[in-house]
Design a protein around this motif. Structure first.
Motif, PDB file in Angstrom:
ATOM      1  N   THR A 493      -2.218   7.031 -29.127  1.00  0.00           N
ATOM      2  CA  THR A 493      -1.611   7.723 -27.991  1.00  0.00           C
ATOM      3  C   THR A 493      -0.237   7.132 -27.690  1.00  0.00           C
ATOM      4  N   SER A 494       0.519   7.814 -26.860  1.00  0.00           N
ATOM      5  CA  SER A 494       1.839   7.312 -26.491  1.00  0.00           C
ATOM      6  C   SER A 494       1.738   6.018 -25.693  1.00  0.00           C
ATOM      7  N   ARG A 525       0.630  11.476 -27.762  1.00  0.00           N
ATOM      8  CA  ARG A 525       0.551  12.131 -26.455  1.00  0.00           C
ATOM      9  C   ARG A 525       0.048  11.105 -25.434  1.00  0.00           C
ATOM     10  N   GLU A 620      -0.023  22.990 -27.261  1.00  0.00           N
ATOM     11  CA  GLU A 620       1.173  22.781 -26.449  1.00  0.00           C
ATOM     12  C   GLU A 620       0.949  23.223 -25.001  1.00  0.00           C
ATOM     13  N   TYR A 623      -0.537  20.514 -22.906  1.00  0.00           N
ATOM     14  CA  TYR A 623       0.343  19.391 -22.574  1.00  0.00           C
ATOM     15  C   TYR A 623       1.568  19.816 -21.752  1.00  0.00           C
TER      16      TYR A 623
END
Length: 629
Positions: A493-494, A525, A620, A623
Motif C-alpha cells: 500500500t502507499s 493505494r 478507479e 478510489y
C-alpha cells in the motif's frame, strides 16, 4: 538404500517403460472406465472399461500409426481435446512412438492454437473434432510444418478442397495403419520404447500466462518417470483405488494423474464434462479424486444454499455443524501432530457424532460415499473450507507444484495432513526458502527450460538446478510448507504495508457462501478494495426469497438488497484482519469471471492483470476522491 529410495532412484527412463511393466504385471485388470453416451441422450450414460492389455493394444496401434506417418523421436505431436479416455491413449501413444506431446486446451482460440503449433513445430495434431480442425484451417498458411491432423470424433471432419493428400484422417484410421505396421514389424513400438532416454523431451506444456505469449515448458521423460514413482511411494494412491479424473489433461495437474495411475495400477474413470460431475460421483463412487479449490467452494456454497432453502431451523443446524466440523478438524489435527492420536475432547466428539448424523453423512454421500481422500491443487484452498470438509470426513490433501516442476512437488502425507499447508516435498525433491521468502525447488521434476527461450529460462532456473517458483512460503520445523502468496501479487500500500491478496480472498470465501470469485486490489493505494463476483445458482435462490424473483443475475447483483447482503459479509471479514488489510470498499460485478473472457486460467486461477484491466473503471471509481487511510 531403502526400498522407497531404490524405487525412485532406479526408475526407468520413461513412463512408456512403466506402462510395459504394468501391462505385464496386471494385463487383465481394469485400467480405464469411460462413459458411452446414449444415442438419444435421453438415458443416463453407460460406462465401458478397458483392461491394461486392451489399453496397451490401442496405445501401441496409435504409436505405430504415428511411426507410419513418419514421426521421428522428439518431434512434436500436438493434442487438442477435452478430458476423455482417447486423450490418455493418444498421449501415451505419442510417448511410446518416441515423439513428444504438445498439449493444447480445446478452449484455446484459433490464433493462440496456431501460435502453439508453430512455436512447438508440431508435425501432427490429434484434434477432438471438426471445431478443432477448423482452427488449424483458419491459420493453415502459418503452419507449413503441420502435415497431418488426426481427428478423434471424425464424423464431421472431412478433407476440404486444397488439403494435401492424407492431411486429415480419423483416429480409427491411424490405429488401423498402426495395426497393419505392427503385423509387418511387431517390435516397431517396443524398439522405440527401448531407445528412449531419460533426457529426451516428452511433453511441451504452454503456460497460460497473464501477459504476453505463453511459454512452452520442456518436460523430459525422466520428469514423468520420477513423478510416477515418487507419488507411488508416498502411498497417497493405492492399487485398489478408483480415481475419478475430470481435470483438463492439457494442464500439468491432470497430466501427472495419468502417469501416477500407471505406476500404481488402480482404476481411473475418465470424463471431463464438468456439468456431469455430480451425476458421475454417484455412478463412479470414487475412493480418490483430485480437484481445484473452486470445486470445493462450489460444493460448500451449494450445501449452505440447500440448508437456507430448507428454512431457518435447518440453516441454523448447518451453521452449528459447520462450526463443529472446523473445531473438530483443528483439534484432531493438532492432537495428531503432538501425540499421533486423533482423539478429541469427549464433549466435542459427542457434538460431532450428532452433527455427522444430521449433516456430514449427506456431504459424504454427495461425493459418492466411498471417498478416502481428495487432492486439491492449482491454487490455494481457503483453510476454513478445508477444515469444514476435514471435520465432515472429506479429507482434502493440498498439494503444490507448477507446470515448470511437472505439477507435484509437495503433497500432504495422508493421515498426518495439515489443513492450510501443502504438505511435504516428494521424495527426491529439495526445497529452500530464499532471503525474500521465495520458494526455491530442485529435483528431477524441474523442467529442462522454456522452449526456444534461453533468456526466460535463465531468469528462473539457476545453473545448479534451483528453480525460482515466484511463490512466497514458509517451512515449518518438520518440513510442512505453507504458501502465502505469489511474489508478484503481493500488494504494498502507499502506507508501506504489505498485503497478501490471496490470503484475504481465501478468508472471504470461507466467510461468504455467495462468493464465486474475488480480487483484492490496493497496490500503491492508501487502502484495499475488492471486486466481487457472486455464485449465480446460490445468489438466484436467495434473490427469489427476497423479492427479486424474475430478475437477471446482473440486475440482482446491482440491487441495493444484494449490496447490503454482501456488505455484511465484508464487515465479518474485516473483523479478523489487520487494519491495513481491511476492505474499505467493494463492487459487485455484473457477471461471474470465466475462462471464456480470459479472466481465469483453464485451472480456474484468477488472471489479476486481465480482471484489473477489464474493470479498471470500477476500481478507479472506488478510489475517486478517497482520503481515508
Amino acid at each position: 538404500m531403502t526400498e522407497t529410495q531404490a524405487l525412485i532412484e532406479n526408475r526407468p527412463p520413461s513412463v512408456a517403460t512403466i506402462l510395459v511393466e504394468r501391462v505385464e504385471a496386471t494385463p487383465d485388470a481394469e485400467a480405464y472406465r469411460y462413459p458411452v453416451p446414449s444415442p438419444s441422450g435421453s438415458r443416463p450414460d453407460a460406462w465401458a472399461s478397458l483392461s491394461w492389455r486392451e489399453a496397451a493394444d490401442r496405445i501401441f496401434a496409435i504409436a505405430a500409426g504415428l511411426i507410419d506417418l513418419g514421426v521421428h523421436p522428439e518431434e512434436r505431436v500436438a493434442l487438442a481435446a477435452s478430458t476423455r479416455v482417447e486423450w490418455i491413449l493418444a498421449d501415451l501413444g505419442v510417448l511410446c512412438s518416441g515423439a513428444a506431446t504438445t498439449t493444447v486446451y480445446p478452449s484455446t482460440n484459433a490464433e493462440e492454437t496456431a501460435f502453439i503449433l508453430s512455436d512447438s513445430e508440431s508435425r501432427v495434431l490429434i484434434a477432438e473434432d471438426a471445431a478443432q480442425l477448423a482452427k488449424v484451417r483458419e491459420h493453415r498458411a502459418d503452419l507449413p510444418g503441420l502435415v497431418h491432423v488426426v481427428v478423434i470424433d471424425a464424423a464431421d471432419a472431412v478433407p476440404a478442397e486444397g488439403d494435401p493428400e492424407g492431411f486429415v484422417l480419423s483416429l480409427a484410421e491411424l490405429e488401423r495403419r498402426g495395426t497393419a505396421l505392427l503385423k509387418d514389424d511387431p517390435d516397431a513400438v517396443r524398439d522405440r520404447i527401448k531407445a528412449l532416454r531419460a533426457d529426451q523431451l516428452a511433453t511441451l506444456i504452454y503456460t497460460s500466462g497473464t501477459t504476453g505469449r505463453p511459454k512452452g515448458v520442456r518436460l523430459l521423460h525422466d520428469s514423468w518417470a520420477y513423478m510416477a514413482r515418487s507419488i507411488q511411494v508416498t502411498g497417497l494412491v493405492r492399487s485398489d483405488d478408483v480415481q475419478y479424473l475430470w481435470l483438463p489433461l492439457a494442464h500439468v495437474f491432470g497430466k501427472v494423474l495419468t502417469v501416477s495411475h500407471i505406476s500404481t495400477g488402480h482404476v481411473t474413470a475418465v470424463d471431463g464434462r464438468v456439468d456431469r460431475i455430480v451425476e458421475n460421483l454417484a455412478v463412479v463412487r470414487p475412493t480418490y479424486m483430485a480437484a481445484v479449490p473452486r470445486i470445493f467452494e462450489k460444493v460448500y456454497n451449494g450445501v449452505a444454499a440447500k440448508a437456507r432453502e430448507s428454512g431457518g431451523a435447518k440453516y441454523k443446524i448447518f451453521h452449528w455443524a459447520a462450526d463443529i466440523s472446523r473445531e473438530y478438524a483443528k483439534a484432531s489435527q493438532d492432537n495428531f501432530r503432538r501425540t499421533g492420536s486423533r482423539s478429541v475432547p469427549f464433549g466435542l466428539a459427542a457434538k460431532h457424532k450428532v452433527a455427522d448424523a444430521l449433516v456430514y453423512t449427506k456431504i459424504r454421500e454427495a461425493f459418492g460415499g466411498r471417498l478416502r481422500a481428495c487432492v486439491s491443487g492449482a491454487s490455494a484452498l481457503a483453510p476454513d473450507i478445508g477444515y469444514f470438509f476435514s471435520g465432515a470426513g472429506v479429507h482434502i490433501l493440498e498439494g503444490y507444484g507448477l507446470t515448470e516442476t511437472s505439477a507435484a512437488s509437495f503433497v500432504n502425507p495422508g493421515e498426518s495432513y495439515r489443513t492450510g499447508t501443502v504438505g511435504k516435498p516428494l521424495p527426491g525433491t529439495e526445497v529452500r526458502i530464499a532471503d525474500d521468502g521465495e520458494v526455491l525447488l530442485r529435483g528431477p521434476g524441474v523442467m529442462a527450460g522454456y522452449h526456444g527461450q534461453p533468456e526466460k529460462t535463465a531468469e528462473v532456473l539457476e545453473s545448479d538446478g534451483w528453480f525460482h517458483t515466484g511463490d512466497i512460503g514458509e517451512l515449518s520445523p518438520d518440513g510442512f510448507l505453507r504458501i502465502t502468496d505469489r511474489k508478484k501479487d503481493l500488494i504494498k500500500t502507499s502506507g508501506g504495508k504489505y498485503v497478501a491478496p490471496a490470503e484475504v480472498e481465501g478468508q472471504f470465501k470461507a466467510v461468504c457462501p455467495f462468493v464465486s470469485n474475488i480480487l483484492v486490489h490496493g497496490a500503491d493505494r492508501n487502502f484495499c478494495t475488492a471486486l466481487i463476483a457472486l455464485d449465480e445458482p446460490t445468489l438466484m435462490v436467495w434473490a427469489a426469497e427476497h423479492g427479486l424473483a424474475g430478475k437477471s443475475y446482473a440486475e440482482v447483483a446491482a440491487a441495493k438488497e444484494t449490496e447490503e447482503l454482501i456488505e455484511g459479509y465484508v464487515k465479518r471479514l474485516n473483523e479478523g484482519l489487520q487494519r491495513w488489510q481491511t476492505i474499505k470498499k467493494f463492487r459487485l460485478l455484473p457477471r461471474d469471471l470465466d475462462v471464456e473472457h480470459g479472466e481465469l486460467t483453464p485451472s480456474l486461477k484468477l488472471k489479476r492483470p486481465v480482471v484489473e484491466r477489464q474493470y479498471k473503471d470500477l476500481i478507479e471509481e472506488m478510489y475517486a476522491g478517497a482520503r481515508e487511510a
